[in-house]
Write a protein that holds these residues in place. Structure first.
Motif, short mmCIF file in Angstrom:
data_model
loop_
_atom_site.label_atom_id
_atom_site.label_comp_id
_atom_site.label_asym_id
_atom_site.label_seq_id
_atom_site.Cartn_x
_atom_site.Cartn_y
_atom_site.Cartn_z
N VAL B 188 0.83 -1.21 0.00
CA VAL B 188 0.00 0.00 0.00
C VAL B 188 0.86 1.25 0.00
N ILE B 189 1.90 1.29 0.82
CA ILE B 189 2.63 2.56 0.96
C ILE B 189 3.61 2.82 -0.17
N GLY B 190 4.06 1.76 -0.90
CA GLY B 190 5.13 2.07 -1.84
C GLY B 190 5.33 1.17 -3.03
N ASP B 191 4.45 0.17 -3.23
CA ASP B 191 4.78 -0.78 -4.28
C ASP B 191 3.51 -1.43 -4.83
N ALA B 192 2.93 -0.78 -5.85
CA ALA B 192 1.68 -1.28 -6.43
C ALA B 192 1.88 -2.66 -7.05
N ASP B 193 3.05 -2.92 -7.60
CA ASP B 193 3.32 -4.24 -8.19
C ASP B 193 3.28 -5.33 -7.12
N PHE B 194 3.91 -5.03 -6.00
CA PHE B 194 3.93 -6.00 -4.91
C PHE B 194 2.50 -6.22 -4.41
N PHE B 195 1.72 -5.16 -4.33
CA PHE B 195 0.33 -5.31 -3.91
C PHE B 195 -0.40 -6.26 -4.86
N LYS B 321 4.06 9.33 18.55
CA LYS B 321 5.39 9.90 18.37
C LYS B 321 5.45 10.84 17.17
N LYS B 322 4.47 10.72 16.27
CA LYS B 322 4.47 11.63 15.12
C LYS B 322 3.78 12.97 15.44
N ALA B 323 3.11 13.05 16.60
CA ALA B 323 2.35 14.26 16.93
C ALA B 323 3.25 15.49 17.02
N ARG B 324 2.73 16.62 16.56
CA ARG B 324 3.45 17.90 16.68
C ARG B 324 2.42 18.98 16.93
N GLY B 325 2.66 19.79 17.95
CA GLY B 325 1.76 20.89 18.24
C GLY B 325 0.32 20.44 18.46
N GLY B 326 0.16 19.24 19.03
CA GLY B 326 -1.18 18.75 19.35
C GLY B 326 -1.93 18.18 18.15
N GLU B 327 -1.38 18.34 16.95
CA GLU B 327 -2.03 17.80 15.76
C GLU B 327 -1.82 16.29 15.68
N ILE B 328 -2.79 15.60 15.12
CA ILE B 328 -2.62 14.18 14.86
C ILE B 328 -2.12 14.02 13.44
N ARG B 329 -0.83 13.66 13.31
CA ARG B 329 -0.26 13.43 11.98
C ARG B 329 -0.49 11.98 11.60
N LEU B 330 -0.96 11.76 10.41
CA LEU B 330 -1.33 10.41 9.99
C LEU B 330 -0.61 10.04 8.70
N VAL B 331 -0.37 8.75 8.55
CA VAL B 331 0.07 8.23 7.27
C VAL B 331 -1.18 7.88 6.49
N LEU B 332 -1.37 8.50 5.35
CA LEU B 332 -2.57 8.25 4.55
C LEU B 332 -2.17 7.86 3.14
N PRO B 333 -2.78 6.79 2.61
CA PRO B 333 -2.48 6.42 1.23
C PRO B 333 -3.08 7.44 0.26
N ASN B 338 1.34 4.30 -2.84
CA ASN B 338 1.83 5.63 -2.50
C ASN B 338 1.14 6.13 -1.22
N ALA B 339 1.91 6.83 -0.38
CA ALA B 339 1.32 7.35 0.86
C ALA B 339 2.05 8.61 1.27
N THR B 340 1.44 9.35 2.19
CA THR B 340 2.03 10.59 2.66
C THR B 340 1.78 10.73 4.16
N VAL B 341 2.64 11.50 4.84
CA VAL B 341 2.43 11.79 6.26
C VAL B 341 1.90 13.21 6.35
N THR B 342 0.76 13.39 6.97
CA THR B 342 0.16 14.71 6.95
C THR B 342 -0.76 14.94 8.15
N ALA B 343 -0.86 16.20 8.54
CA ALA B 343 -1.88 16.61 9.50
C ALA B 343 -2.88 17.52 8.79
N ASP B 344 -2.72 17.62 7.48
CA ASP B 344 -3.53 18.56 6.69
C ASP B 344 -4.70 17.81 6.05
N TYR B 345 -5.70 17.54 6.90
CA TYR B 345 -6.90 16.85 6.42
C TYR B 345 -8.08 17.42 7.19
N ASP B 346 -9.25 17.21 6.68
CA ASP B 346 -10.47 17.70 7.31
C ASP B 346 -10.76 16.87 8.58
#
Lengths: 368, 368
Positions: B188-195, B321-333, B338-346
């Motif tokens: 899921v995070i990095g290899d569509a062929d492997f999936f 451990k990924k939290a910063r400034g109280g935000e919940i940072r998540l790994v989202l596909p 492909n995936a990204t680490v972000t706290a920029d979601y609704d």
């Protein structure tokens, strides 16, 4: 104020030395980058200085944990209140731990910083002479196990060391003398000039003359910083800093943590190392006498506790981080101003040294 | 036998993968340089495999400590028997710890190795699929705190990872499926062929076909090794490996360690991340369906425990451990592969995801 640098590439950090550094807290504040800080201190130092540190950190989210005071509490399970507070308050990877206190607080708070979320920044604010001249610099952190001192720990460098020499005013005599043991150590292992300076200024030091103290702290920190920069993880010369420590740890573990202060055990341990070196023909009678005389003037004990037998000493000394292949590796002076790490000595000379030191009554103040 | 390398400069190490590596113990033996080795295992794995490992170490001074089996025992105080044994037997800085078992044993034994005498070597001998494809590679070690999973630990790389695929024969169904959750994660995070390969071979994998297993383990280890080599201390892309882990850790901590296996929680967490990504318009319905279908075929749960409310989830997810400034940072596909680490979601989308996942009855096997 004086400023030194511990040169470790991207992990380099400053050591600030001077009066009033807690009253005017900029140096402590400058060591902190995130928005959360946990002051770890103990029940003795906290009431004296924690508020000053917390004022310097105004505007941040600040918490305080006070640990019980003393080497007897330097254990893994005593770290739980630190981890619990960090987690209860939602402290993140960017949070900084401020170690405010002596060597025990610095070792414990530093180890908590090394482990929390696999490593968060920390700042050392040492308030005892021993911590100021030795344990706060260099990144050795850890706790004791009932079977061995400092056996559980990590190398984790602080972001800054802030040494307010004013804090020495509240230090009791025994703690103060214990710090002098580590100061003397720097002279013995690597700096004959500094040793001679100490012989000249020991009176001023024990009267806590600020100028003499600042010089002694600066020169000790310079020596420590140079050795740490050259050998961060103790692959070689850093082991010289352990003069007296193999004997000393055996004393501390053998009689129970907290009965003797670490610096007291190191003082006696250094003399035992000097005595062994004399028996090996590496040190003259006069050199041994000079070290012992300086130790006495510093107000330190010069003889091991009478209840530690030679056999028990040897058993305890084998549990040492320098040990290899069951040999007891020792730091031994080869002159005032020079030392070596070796297991290549006559074991009979070690046995004789242990016999002499445990058999004689203490010449210095007696200790509970 | 296959061999990979984790490229970390002077801390590089090999990963050996194949059948019979414990029966013929050269690879384990080759990872050990000193003359002392402590095998840390648990009460389940020890009786099955410890003797083979000990035979491979014949000629060395070898000790064994068996920890209780299970995530519930992955605590700081459970490390004491390890430290006690090391000290009682006079184990030195050159001693090696051999972690023989699943992820819990690897994390605990590795952390003990990180801390004993401020760091001794260790070798990972993972015996569960989860440990073989994930936790044994990369140097993350640690224990849980009752307030947060893996909150106390260290980065400490092993000297070698020895994966004997024969050990999977004794693994129970639940443990096996839990390992597949981490295998799916790499796709899921990095290899569509492997999936896609996994979609084709999930039947062979659940039947434990040796060739299919070896391929899945190798490709997982390759992915892990590449990410660790690029970002050892999780400054950036390594965080992608935590797909499903922020949700998953909340589940594990929220319902009590040990009720769900780590891999089970990660499986559900990954689906929650996929579901959130779908609500954000980053993932199509079909992609979510493919991930869920593969998860079901692996024998894994797909819904969070019903007794975890949205509020409790959010509270637990903030301790990450990924939290910063109280935000919940998540790994989202953002796609399969492909995936990204972000706290920029609704945050409403997160809330809706939590509501849906805790409200629905579990579709998969029920778990105590």
């Amino acid at each position: 104020m004086e400023q030194l640098e511990v040169d470790l590439g991207e992990r380099s950090y400053p050591i600030h030395i001077g009066p009033g550094l807690l009253e005017h807290g900029e140096r402590v504040r400058a060591g902190i980058r995130g928005h959360q800080a946990l002051v770890v201190t103990n029940t003795t130092v906290g009431p004296l200085y924690a508020e000053r540190v917390e004022q310097a950190l105004a505007g941040l989210e600040v918490e305080r944990v006070e640990l019980p005071d003393g080497e007897a509490y330097k254990t893994l399970d005593q770290l739980d209140p630190v981890f619990t507070r960090l987690l209860e308050r939602g402290f993140e990877r960017g949070a900084t731990i401020v170690a405010l206190g002596g060597g025990v607080v610095g070792d414990m708070a530093g180890f908590a910083a090394a482990c929390y979320q696999r490593g968060v920044p920390f700042v050392q604010v040492p308030t005892t002479l021993l911590a100021q001249v030795d344990s706060s610099v260099g990144g050795k952190t850890g706790v004791n196990h009932r079977l061995g001192k400092n056996m559980i720990g990590a190398f984790h460098q602080p972001r800054a060391v802030v040494i307010d020499t004013d804090t020495l005013a509240t230090l009791d005599e025994r703690q103060f003398a214990a710090g002098l043991a580590e100061v003397i150590k720097y002279g013995v292992i690597g700096d004959a000039d500094f040793f001679a300076w100490l012989e000249e200024h020991m009176g001023a030091l024990t009267e806590r003359d600020p100028a003499a103290l600042t010089t002694a702290i600066r020169r000790s920190c310079e020596a420590k910083a140079a050795i740490v920069a050259a050998d961060e993880r103790e692959g070689g010369q850093r082991a010289l800093l352990n003069l007296g420590h193999t004997f000393g740890h055996a004393i501390e573990t053998g009689i129970g943590y907290g009965r003797w202060l670490h610096g007291e055990a190191v003082a006696v341990g250094s003399l035992m190392a000097a005595e062994l070196a004399r028996r090996l023909g590496w040190l003259s009678d006069e050199e041994v006498h000079r070290i012992e005389a300086l130790t006495v003037r510093a107000g330190l004990p010069t003889r091991a506790p009478a209840d530690l037998s030679r056999a028990r000493f040897l058993e305890l000394m084998r549990v040492d981080k320098k040990a290899r292949g069951g040999e007891i590796r020792l730091v031994l002076p080869t002159a005032i101003g020079n030392a070596t790490v070796t297991a290549d000595y006559d074991p009979e000379a070690l046995a004789a040294t242990l016999d002499e030191h445990h058999a004689l009554p203490a010449r210095s103040v007696s200790r509970g």
